[in-house]
Design a protein around this motif. Structure first.
Motif, PDB file in Angstrom:
ATOM      1  N   SER A  63       0.971  -1.232   0.144  1.00  0.00           N
ATOM      2  CA  SER A  63      -0.011  -0.120   0.021  1.00  0.00           C
ATOM      3  C   SER A  63       0.744   1.294   0.015  1.00  0.00           C
ATOM      4  CB  SER A  63      -0.942   0.005   1.341  1.00  0.00           C
ATOM      5  OG  SER A  63      -1.773   1.138   1.208  1.00  0.00           O
ATOM      6  N   LEU A  64       0.988   1.775  -1.024  1.00  0.00           N
ATOM      7  CA  LEU A  64       1.914   2.943  -1.064  1.00  0.00           C
ATOM      8  C   LEU A  64       1.212   4.135  -1.946  1.00  0.00           C
ATOM      9  CD1 LEU A  64       5.315   1.181  -2.417  1.00  0.00           C
ATOM     10  CD2 LEU A  64       4.735   2.126  -0.174  1.00  0.00           C
ATOM     11  N   THR A  65       1.762   5.222  -2.245  1.00  0.00           N
ATOM     12  CA  THR A  65       1.021   6.367  -2.963  1.00  0.00           C
ATOM     13  C   THR A  65       1.689   6.612  -4.401  1.00  0.00           C
ATOM     14  OG1 THR A  65       2.682   7.811  -2.298  1.00  0.00           O
ATOM     15  CG2 THR A  65       0.737   7.749  -0.783  1.00  0.00           C
ATOM     16  N   VAL A  66       1.007   6.873  -5.326  1.00  0.00           N
ATOM     17  CA  VAL A  66       1.174   7.279  -6.316  1.00  0.00           C
ATOM     18  C   VAL A  66       1.907   8.417  -6.569  1.00  0.00           C
ATOM     19  CG1 VAL A  66       0.296   7.420  -8.678  1.00  0.00           C
ATOM     20  CG2 VAL A  66      -0.751   5.648  -7.367  1.00  0.00           C
ATOM     21  N   LEU A  67       3.056   8.288  -7.440  1.00  0.00           N
ATOM     22  CA  LEU A  67       3.809   9.749  -7.495  1.00  0.00           C
ATOM     23  C   LEU A  67       3.031  10.866  -8.092  1.00  0.00           C
ATOM     24  CD1 LEU A  67       6.756  10.640  -7.193  1.00  0.00           C
ATOM     25  CD2 LEU A  67       7.142   9.964  -9.595  1.00  0.00           C
ATOM     26  N   GLU A  68       2.333  10.471  -9.113  1.00  0.00           N
ATOM     27  CA  GLU A  68       1.629  11.574  -9.704  1.00  0.00           C
ATOM     28  C   GLU A  68       0.543  12.139  -9.208  1.00  0.00           C
ATOM     29  OE1 GLU A  68       3.140   8.429 -12.605  1.00  0.00           O
ATOM     30  OE2 GLU A  68       2.120   8.425 -10.813  1.00  0.00           O
ATOM     31  N   ASP A  69      -0.099  11.525  -8.468  1.00  0.00           N
ATOM     32  CA  ASP A  69      -1.259  12.261  -7.825  1.00  0.00           C
ATOM     33  C   ASP A  69      -1.419  11.871  -6.166  1.00  0.00           C
ATOM     34  OD1 ASP A  69      -2.214   9.746  -7.652  1.00  0.00           O
ATOM     35  OD2 ASP A  69      -3.785  10.224  -9.331  1.00  0.00           O
ATOM     36  N   SER A  70      -0.672  11.308  -5.508  1.00  0.00           N
ATOM     37  CA  SER A  70      -0.374  10.902  -4.121  1.00  0.00           C
ATOM     38  C   SER A  70      -1.611  10.076  -3.737  1.00  0.00           C
ATOM     39  CB  SER A  70      -0.612  12.268  -3.161  1.00  0.00           C
ATOM     40  OG  SER A  70       0.648  12.762  -3.625  1.00  0.00           O
ATOM     41  N   ARG A  71      -2.260   9.283  -4.572  1.00  0.00           N
ATOM     42  CA  ARG A  71      -3.538   8.388  -4.009  1.00  0.00           C
ATOM     43  C   ARG A  71      -2.720   7.284  -3.548  1.00  0.00           C
ATOM     44  NH1 ARG A  71      -5.277   5.291  -8.779  1.00  0.00           N
ATOM     45  NH2 ARG A  71      -4.007   6.122 -10.494  1.00  0.00           N
TER      46      ARG A  71
END
Length: 173
Positions: A45-53
């Motif tokens: 469970s990590l965040t997406v670089l492009e939009d932090s979701r």
């Protein structure tokens, strides 16, 4: 005592050295086997670089994909990036793991060189990389539609390497 008997240990040593020398050339120096082949991609469970979701493993399953571990500090990653853009333009699903890198630098990199990835996971501490057994960047995993790792390539993904991996990738579809 016969002096010729003194040469027997030397003869045995020479014979062993020759066998050892021949054996050194037999191993495959181009592959580092991964214990994760034919095992599920690790849960994350990590965040997406492009939009932090936040995303999880469930977000990469459903169709075969490449998971590419990359970083801005990696010169070989820059070398392979053009080819990844070509693959993405051909419809190959590619997810990125930005490995032990600065998010802002990574965003700038993608703006400058193009973004072949559906999305990039931000893995600043390398935890997912550790779970994948990453030696360094770049590394690419072939993941089937059920989330099972089918192959791993260490080093840059280029047309020559892709000729081999493409057969495996297409067989997963």
């Amino acid at each position: 005592m016969n002096r010729s008997l003194l040469f027997i240990p030397l003869g045995i040593f020479v014979l062993m050295a020759v066998v050892f020398w021949i054996g050194l050339g037999q191993e495959d120096k181009t592959s580092l086997p991964s214990p994760l082949i034919d095992h599920p991609f690790p849960e994350f469970s990590l965040t997406v670089l492009e939009d932090s979701r936040a995303v999880t493993k469930a977000d990469i399953v459903g169709a075969p994909a490449l998971v590419n571990v990359w970083a801005t500090w990696c010169p070989t990653c820059k070398q392979e990036h053009t080819f990844l853009n070509e693959l993405a333009s051909q419809g190959v699903r590619i997810f990125g793991i930005n490995y032990k890198d600065n998010d802002e630098k990574a965003k700038d990199w993608l703006m400058s060189f193009g973004n072949p990835y559906i999305w990039n996971l931000s893995d600043p501490n390398g935890q997912l990389g550790l779970e994948l057994g990453v030696y360094g960047a770049p590394e690419t995993f072939l993941v089937d539609s059920k989330g099972i790792i089918r192959a791993k390539h260490i080093g840059d993904l280029n047309p020559k390497v892709w000729q081999t991996l493409k057969l495996q990738f297409e067989a997963m579809e």
